[in-house]
Design an enzyme around this catalytic site. Structure first.
Site, mmCIF file in Angstrom:
data_model
loop_
_atom_site.group_PDB
_atom_site.id
_atom_site.type_symbol
_atom_site.label_atom_id
_atom_site.label_comp_id
_atom_site.label_asym_id
_atom_site.label_seq_id
_atom_site.Cartn_x
_atom_site.Cartn_y
_atom_site.Cartn_z
ATOM 1 N N GLY A 83 31.778 22.501 86.225
ATOM 2 C CA GLY A 83 31.457 21.570 85.138
ATOM 3 C C GLY A 83 30.260 20.730 85.532
ATOM 4 C CB VAL A 84 26.877 21.253 85.769
ATOM 5 C CG1 VAL A 84 25.700 20.494 86.366
ATOM 6 C CG2 VAL A 84 27.503 22.131 86.836
ATOM 7 N N GLY A 85 28.256 18.765 83.355
ATOM 8 C CA GLY A 85 27.850 17.990 82.178
ATOM 9 C C GLY A 85 27.396 16.619 82.619
ATOM 10 C CE LYS A 138 22.233 20.139 83.954
ATOM 11 N NZ LYS A 138 22.889 18.891 83.582
ATOM 12 C CB THR A 190 36.071 20.752 83.101
ATOM 13 O OG1 THR A 190 37.463 20.856 83.491
ATOM 14 C CG2 THR A 190 35.217 21.655 83.983
ATOM 15 C CB SER A 191 38.039 17.126 79.660
ATOM 16 O OG SER A 191 37.342 17.868 78.682
ATOM 17 C CG LEU A 226 35.903 0.005 88.312
ATOM 18 C CD1 LEU A 226 36.591 -0.715 87.152
ATOM 19 C CD2 LEU A 226 34.945 -0.922 89.045
ATOM 20 N N GLY A 240 27.194 8.012 77.519
ATOM 21 C CA GLY A 240 28.052 8.826 78.388
ATOM 22 C C GLY A 240 29.379 8.186 78.708
ATOM 23 C CG ASP A 256 40.463 8.121 78.358
ATOM 24 O OD1 ASP A 256 40.078 6.976 78.679
ATOM 25 O OD2 ASP A 256 40.388 9.110 79.120
ATOM 26 C CE LYS A 284 40.592 6.101 81.600
ATOM 27 N NZ LYS A 284 39.585 5.313 80.876
HETATM 28 N N1 NDP Z 1 32.093 9.978 81.311
HETATM 29 C C1 NDP Z 1 32.834 9.065 81.937
HETATM 30 O O1 NDP Z 1 32.518 7.863 82.001
HETATM 31 C C2 NDP Z 1 34.107 9.499 82.628
HETATM 32 C C3 NDP Z 1 34.548 10.807 82.543
HETATM 33 N N2 NDP Z 1 35.704 11.163 83.197
HETATM 34 C C4 NDP Z 1 36.176 12.534 83.103
HETATM 35 O O2 NDP Z 1 35.175 13.395 83.665
HETATM 36 C C5 NDP Z 1 35.280 14.690 83.057
HETATM 37 C C6 NDP Z 1 33.894 15.124 82.590
HETATM 38 O O3 NDP Z 1 33.427 14.202 81.661
HETATM 39 P P1 NDP Z 1 31.925 14.343 81.094
HETATM 40 O O4 NDP Z 1 31.006 14.781 82.166
HETATM 41 O O5 NDP Z 1 31.638 13.094 80.356
HETATM 42 O O6 NDP Z 1 32.112 15.557 80.044
HETATM 43 P P2 NDP Z 1 30.994 16.605 79.586
HETATM 44 O O7 NDP Z 1 31.512 17.217 78.334
HETATM 45 O O8 NDP Z 1 29.648 15.972 79.609
HETATM 46 O O9 NDP Z 1 31.006 17.701 80.750
HETATM 47 C C7 NDP Z 1 32.082 18.584 80.928
HETATM 48 C C8 NDP Z 1 31.451 19.900 81.347
HETATM 49 O O10 NDP Z 1 32.441 20.837 81.718
HETATM 50 C C9 NDP Z 1 31.967 22.133 81.350
HETATM 51 N N3 NDP Z 1 33.134 23.017 81.274
HETATM 52 C C10 NDP Z 1 34.137 22.978 80.366
HETATM 53 N N4 NDP Z 1 35.043 23.934 80.656
HETATM 54 C C11 NDP Z 1 34.603 24.569 81.779
HETATM 55 C C12 NDP Z 1 35.087 25.653 82.580
HETATM 56 N N5 NDP Z 1 36.226 26.285 82.267
HETATM 57 N N6 NDP Z 1 34.372 26.041 83.667
HETATM 58 C C13 NDP Z 1 33.226 25.412 83.986
HETATM 59 N N7 NDP Z 1 32.694 24.390 83.261
HETATM 60 C C14 NDP Z 1 33.386 23.986 82.170
HETATM 61 C C15 NDP Z 1 31.260 21.893 80.028
HETATM 62 O O11 NDP Z 1 30.142 22.725 79.817
HETATM 63 P P3 NDP Z 1 30.250 24.217 79.304
HETATM 64 O O12 NDP Z 1 31.372 24.238 78.301
HETATM 65 O O13 NDP Z 1 28.920 24.566 78.766
HETATM 66 O O14 NDP Z 1 30.563 24.943 80.540
HETATM 67 C C16 NDP Z 1 30.659 20.503 80.227
HETATM 68 O O15 NDP Z 1 29.316 20.597 80.648
HETATM 69 C C17 NDP Z 1 36.302 14.534 81.910
HETATM 70 O O16 NDP Z 1 37.555 15.005 82.356
HETATM 71 C C18 NDP Z 1 36.373 13.028 81.700
HETATM 72 O O17 NDP Z 1 37.629 12.608 81.204
HETATM 73 C C19 NDP Z 1 36.458 10.282 83.939
HETATM 74 C C20 NDP Z 1 36.038 8.987 84.052
HETATM 75 C C21 NDP Z 1 34.850 8.496 83.401
HETATM 76 N N1 LIG Z 2 36.191 7.968 78.100
HETATM 77 C C1 LIG Z 2 36.728 7.250 79.242
HETATM 78 C C2 LIG Z 2 35.972 7.665 80.478
HETATM 79 C C3 LIG Z 2 36.602 7.146 81.698
HETATM 80 O O1 LIG Z 2 37.772 7.441 81.984
HETATM 81 C C4 LIG Z 2 36.571 5.738 79.017
HETATM 82 O O2 LIG Z 2 35.867 5.368 78.072
HETATM 83 O O3 LIG Z 2 37.136 4.960 79.792
HETATM 84 NA NA NA Z 3 38.871 4.629 89.731
#
Ligand code: NDP
Ligand SMILES: N[C@@H](CC=O)C(=O)O
Ligand code: NA
Length: 407
Positions: free
Chosen positions: A50-52, A96, A131-132, A187, A242, A256, A260
């Protein structure tokens, strides 16, 4: 004694790996100390799944780490993979581009077997799930049993069916799991709660603002000084920065925060005689988190872009709530509680006087978590700061990785 050697321009071969992994445009630097010098070949092997938003920052923070070198595999669900080697100059732009153009077919079982082989060679490996995805979360017990460490901000595994959670706990041993960023991003919430519980303190109540998105929304929508910005435009801003889940509906329907609170509740008491799928430890009633979008159509709940198209229909409803609170000299805040004494876990949108700390002390995507325990009885232990954002979440992920390798 730590020496800092700064090389500008040519890269000395001796520190090639560290400088390559730390190259920043014109300036590269390396920290060398006897204890921490990472000899070529003694890399930590990490698979970044997961590289989002968060995953990109995780890779960039690994690359920029001044002490450790990493053998990096990064993949997305479209099965592309970037295998970094020490002769590949990786930096925030090149890696990237290489990932996006890579045609290497790969699936998660390939990644697992690769890491498993490295474990057999006594190499330290980490599977990082950014990922989620529920499917990826369900891989954790097998990864841990194979001696592969798991680090993740993905809440699903620790807040879903209790069978998966118990499977993870029971499988950990040679492979460890760390998930600091699942609550409050970087945190120190999970680590603080574990320290409290494992040193014998008794938690009475944990309360506060657990969602960075909801914090940002209501700090701006229902501010002490007053605001007339529409609800949907503020949610759009949260998504653009984000803060939100991949689908913001998961923030606004309370899911969400429910995840937690469940994660925290499961750390407090031992899980005993659980019923199948019972989401909370024995004795807790249920997680009651108020949804702010009860009328959302299924299409909006399942797709983030559809959700953002639907949301403006709710602006008048939220504006009326804001005005009603303001007429009472109050602001709106989305606050959660794990009440151990009364076995209640809930979160709701409530009115707070404009003088309340939840009204005056929060900004940005701040979380504020108050731990009321026997030792912190008169004055709670408080943790406050950005609880959402790709960089601060990645910090929690990378600091978990460093906890696995620090001498
Ligand atoms: N953003 C925030 O502030 C916080 C986020 N989180 C958690 O971090 C996680 C990621 O969040 P975020 O980066 O914002 O989400 P994004 O949607 O930006 O990134 C998630 C990435 O996962 C990839 N993905 C999904 N399924 C798969 C798979 N099976 N294999 C490989 N890659 C996969 C997706 O891309 P593609 O489908 O193209 O592969 C996507 O790029 C979530 O679980 C979120 O709850 C937790 C705390 C804070
Ligand atoms: N979407 C969540 C990301 C962190 O867990 C939030 O807004 O707190
Ligand atoms: Na934390």
């Amino acid at each position: 004694m730590q020496t800092v050697r700064v090389n500008i321009g040519r890269t000395s071969n001796r520190y090639r790996d560290l400088i390559f992994s730390n190259r920043r445009s014109r300036l590269s630097y390396s920290f060398t100390t006897d204890a921490q010098k990472m000899e070529p070949g003694k890399y930590l092997h990490v698979a970044v799944v997961g590289v989002g938003g968060v995953g990109t920052q995780v890779v960039e923070q690994l690359i920029a780490n001044p002490i450790y070198g990493f053998q990096l595999v990064a993949l997305t669900s479209s099965k592309r993979m970037l295998q970094s080697t020490k002769d590949l100059c990786i930096n925030p732009v090149a890696w990237k581009d290489a990932l996006n153009t890579s045609e290497t077919p790969v699936n998660l079982s390939t990644v697992k077997s690769t890491l498993q082989e490295l474990v057999k060679q006594s190499k330290k490996t980490v599977f990082i799930d950014n990922t989620s995805s529920q499917d990826v979360a369900e891989m954790y017990p097998a990864l841990l049993s194979a001696g592969i460490n798991v680090v993740t901000p993905n809440k699903k595994a620790f807040s879903g069916e209790v069978g998966l959670y118990q499977g993870i706990v029971e499988a950990s041993g040679s492979g460890r799991y760390l998930h600091e960023s699942t609550v409050g991003a970087g945190l120190p919430i999970i680590s603080t709660l574990r320290d409290l519980v494992e040193t014998g303190d008794k938690v009475v109540k944990i309360e506060g603002v657990f969602s960075g998105t909801m914090s940002y929304i209501f700090n701006n929508f229902s501010s002490v000084e007053g605001s007339d910005e529409s609800f949907s435009s503020i949610v759009k801003g949260a998504r653009a920065q984000g803060y939100t889940e991949p689908n913001p509906a998961d923030d606004l329907n309370g899911a969400d925060v429910a995840r937690k609170l469940t994660i925290l509740a499961r750390i407090i008491p031992e899980l005993k005689d659980e019923q199948e799928n019972f989401p909370l430890p024995h004795g807790y009633q249920s997680v009651e988190t108020t949804s702010l979008i009860q009328d959302a159509p299924a299409s909006a709940i399942s797709n983030g872009d559809e959700f953002m198209k639907w949301l403006p229909e709710q602006d008048a409803h939220f504006a009326q709530m804001r005005q009603q609170a303001a007429n009472e000299g109050s602001v709106l805040r989305y606050v959660g509680v794990v009440d151990v004494k009364n076995k209640v876990v809930k979160a709701e949108l409530a009115k707070y006087p404009k003088t309340h700390p939840f009204a005056t002390s929060l900004g940005g995507s701040d979380n504020i978590i108050m731990f009321h325990t026997e030792r912190y009885g008169k004055r709670p232990l408080i943790v406050q700061g950005a609880g959402a954002g790709n960089d601060v979440t990645a910090m929690g992920v990378v600091s978990d990785i460093l906890k696995l390798i620090r001498p």
